[in-house]
Design a protein around this motif. Structure first.
Motif, PDB file in Angstrom:
ATOM      1  N   LEU A 114       0.830  -1.214   0.000  1.00 20.23           N
ATOM      2  CA  LEU A 114       0.000   0.000   0.000  1.00 20.23           C
ATOM      3  C   LEU A 114       0.861   1.259   0.000  1.00 20.23           C
ATOM      4  CD1 LEU A 114      -2.893  -1.012   2.411  1.00 20.23           C
ATOM      5  CD2 LEU A 114      -3.005  -0.676  -0.073  1.00 20.23           C
ATOM      6  N   PHE A 115       1.969   1.241   0.759  1.00 19.94           N
ATOM      7  CA  PHE A 115       2.904   2.370   0.733  1.00 19.94           C
ATOM      8  C   PHE A 115       3.487   2.546  -0.664  1.00 19.94           C
ATOM      9  CE2 PHE A 115       3.571   2.198   5.484  1.00 19.94           C
ATOM     10  CZ  PHE A 115       3.209   3.511   5.711  1.00 19.94           C
ATOM     11  N   LEU A 116       3.867   1.445  -1.299  1.00 24.47           N
ATOM     12  CA  LEU A 116       4.452   1.522  -2.644  1.00 24.47           C
ATOM     13  C   LEU A 116       3.416   1.977  -3.667  1.00 24.47           C
ATOM     14  CD1 LEU A 116       6.728  -1.647  -2.615  1.00 24.47           C
ATOM     15  CD2 LEU A 116       7.366   0.713  -2.136  1.00 24.47           C
ATOM     16  N   LEU A 117       2.164   1.564  -3.500  1.00 30.23           N
ATOM     17  CA  LEU A 117       1.097   2.027  -4.379  1.00 30.23           C
ATOM     18  C   LEU A 117       0.877   3.526  -4.219  1.00 30.23           C
ATOM     19  CD1 LEU A 117      -1.281   1.496  -6.329  1.00 30.23           C
ATOM     20  CD2 LEU A 117      -2.673   1.072  -4.296  1.00 30.23           C
ATOM     21  N   ALA A 118       0.880   3.999  -2.989  1.00 27.74           N
ATOM     22  CA  ALA A 118       0.720   5.436  -2.744  1.00 27.74           C
ATOM     23  C   ALA A 118       1.867   6.217  -3.381  1.00 27.74           C
ATOM     24  CB  ALA A 118       0.654   5.716  -1.250  1.00 27.74           C
ATOM     25  N   PHE A 119       3.085   5.674  -3.299  1.00 24.92           N
ATOM     26  CA  PHE A 119       4.230   6.331  -3.928  1.00 24.92           C
ATOM     27  C   PHE A 119       4.057   6.379  -5.445  1.00 24.92           C
ATOM     28  CE2 PHE A 119       8.430   6.253  -5.900  1.00 24.92           C
ATOM     29  CZ  PHE A 119       8.966   7.407  -5.367  1.00 24.92           C
TER      30      PHE A 119
END
Length: 132
Positions: free
Chosen positions: A110-115
């Protein structure tokens, strides 16, 4: 005009996602390498795994800006200063959350998707030349 901005947005998302995942994979591999070096020679003291840890940190800090710039250039997009600078700063801040440990694989993704979504947003903006 709309298709150009939409194209830059899509390219920004793809490049940001690829850069984030590649950098995270390299960092995770280097950290695993560091812990294996420390377990292999526990009597070495503070120097055990130092080189591996330094490589992990170097990869974490340098790969994202490099991959963002190279990726956008390969996709024939210019004027990516905002994406590279703000994307790199965001990656460092995000890294403080990811490298802490105790984060599940789902939260990491989810963090990588937000990035990646932020990278797409930043890619849409390009500097304009001043009017004469």
């Amino acid at each position: 005009m709309l298709s150009s901005r939409l194209g830059r947005w899509a390219k920004g998302i793809v490049v940001s996602a690829a850069a984030a995942h590649a950098t995270y994979w390299v960092w995770e591999s280097a950290k695993r390498w560091e812990s294996e070096a420390q377990r292999a020679n526990p009597d070495a003291g503070i120097g055990a795994g130092f080189i591996e840890g330094a490589l992990a940190t170097l990869a974490w800090l340098t790969l994202v800006p490099l991959l963002l710039w190279v990726g956008m250039r390969l996709l024939r997009e210019r004027d990516n200063q905002l994406l590279v600078s703000m994307g790199s700063a965001t990656w460092i801040i995000l890294g403080l959350q990811l490298t802490r440990g105790g984060i599940s694989r789902t939260e990491t993704e989810l963090f990588l998707l937000a990035f990646a979504l932020l990278g797409g947003l930043l890619a849409r903006f390009r500097p304009t030349a001043p009017a004469d």
